[in-house]
Design a protein around this motif. Structure first.
Motif, PDB file in Angstrom:
ATOM      1  N   LEU A 123      19.929 -23.294  11.363  1.00  0.00           N
ATOM      2  CA  LEU A 123      21.106 -22.773  10.795  1.00  0.00           C
ATOM      3  C   LEU A 123      20.964 -21.375   9.901  1.00  0.00           C
ATOM      4  O   LEU A 123      21.642 -20.394  10.218  1.00  0.00           O
ATOM      5  N   ALA A 126      20.604 -18.632  12.377  1.00  0.00           N
ATOM      6  CA  ALA A 126      21.932 -18.380  12.805  1.00  0.00           C
ATOM      7  C   ALA A 126      22.609 -17.427  12.318  1.00  0.00           C
ATOM      8  O   ALA A 126      23.446 -16.394  12.671  1.00  0.00           O
ATOM      9  N   TYR A 142      23.324 -21.630  16.475  1.00  0.00           N
ATOM     10  CA  TYR A 142      24.106 -22.609  15.998  1.00  0.00           C
ATOM     11  C   TYR A 142      24.153 -23.950  16.633  1.00  0.00           C
ATOM     12  O   TYR A 142      24.171 -25.057  16.415  1.00  0.00           O
ATOM     13  N   ALA A 158      27.593 -25.778  11.481  1.00  0.00           N
ATOM     14  CA  ALA A 158      26.769 -25.556  12.857  1.00  0.00           C
ATOM     15  C   ALA A 158      27.897 -25.184  13.993  1.00  0.00           C
ATOM     16  O   ALA A 158      27.855 -24.235  14.804  1.00  0.00           O
ATOM     17  N   GLY A 161      30.293 -22.364  13.179  1.00  0.00           N
ATOM     18  CA  GLY A 161      29.450 -21.087  13.434  1.00  0.00           C
ATOM     19  C   GLY A 161      29.316 -20.787  14.926  1.00  0.00           C
ATOM     20  O   GLY A 161      29.598 -19.667  15.196  1.00  0.00           O
ATOM     21  N   GLU A 162      28.896 -21.801  15.637  1.00  0.00           N
ATOM     22  CA  GLU A 162      28.828 -21.785  17.101  1.00  0.00           C
ATOM     23  C   GLU A 162      30.347 -21.053  17.536  1.00  0.00           C
ATOM     24  O   GLU A 162      30.284 -20.259  18.491  1.00  0.00           O
TER      25      GLU A 162
END
Length: 240
Positions: A123, A126, A142, A158, A161-162
């Protein structure tokens, strides 16, 4: 979204490293600034989606960081710190603490796949990739992070964020992932509300007004969505 705007977005370099935040929680420090309030005004009317999202984060970053994206403070503090302390005497925790560079964090994650601390390491990398504008790399990291963080509140961070990284690289893919994140009941409410808000903004930009209004109403109707309930209501009032 263009690189100039989104590389400075919610997961930008201004977010301190995750382990620094864990240490801060351990020392009893707090980054909450209760003096700030959310500001949304007519300056945002007519602004394109990517600029509107950046303006939103720029104008309200202190408030959001200290309340919802406490993801980076209290969430990391409560969840990451628990993980860290529970394993403080173990080899795993010692290696995680020693991993300072992106390369070391990547090596740690590769050596300890599936562990929560590996997910935190991924993370952090990322976030670094996202802030550097490497959106495809960030999206992959992510996703890998979320695989290790299932069942933990950071799973939502996560996945969000992805989705944002995906949108930064490819709008259609990003809209799909924002929609999936908003619908995923395994994700913490705060992250789902945030994903829904960004999804509604994207739909509004695409002139899909009815779909955007539906999502804004869903978020605004539940005060458990916190600050995003108010933000969604404000956005809704501007398009009705």
């Amino acid at each position: 979204m263009n690189d100039k705007n989104l590389k400075r977005g919610p997961h930008a370099a201004k977010n301190r490293p995750l382990k620094d935040q864990i240490a801060e929680i351990e020392n009893g420090a707090s980054s909450v600034d209760e003096r700030k309030t959310v500001i949304l005004d007519e300056d945002l009317e007519g602004v394109e989606f990517e600029d509107r999202v950046w303006l939103y984060w720029k104008r309200n970053k202190n408030f959001i960081i200290s309340t919802v994206v406490l993801a980076v403070a209290i969430v990391i503090g409560v969840q990451g710190f628990k993980i860290y302390k529970a394993q403080s005497a173990s080899r795993l925790a010692s290696e995680f603490e020693a991993a300072a560079s992106p390369e070391q964090l990547a090596q740690f994650a590769a050596k300890n796949p599936g562990t929560k601390l590996a997910g935190v390491a991924l993370l952090e990398n990322a976030d670094s990739a996202f802030s550097a504008g490497k959106f495809a790399d960030a999206e992959k990291l992510y996703s890998e992070s979320s695989d290790s963080l299932k069942g933990n509140i950071l799973f939502g961070r996560a996945k969000l964020g992805e989705a944002v990284a995906a949108y930064s690289a490819d709008k259609a893919s990003g809209v799909k992932k924002l929609s999936e994140t908003y619908a995923n009941q395994e994700i913490d409410r705060a992250y789902r509300a945030q994903a829904g808000y960004l999804l509604a903004l994207a739909l509004q930009q695409d002139k899909k007004i009815d779909e955007a209004k539906k999502i804004f109403k869903e978020i605004a109707s539940d005060m458990k969505n916190g600050v995003f309930a108010n933000i969604a209501q404000n956005a809704l009032s501007r398009i009705e």
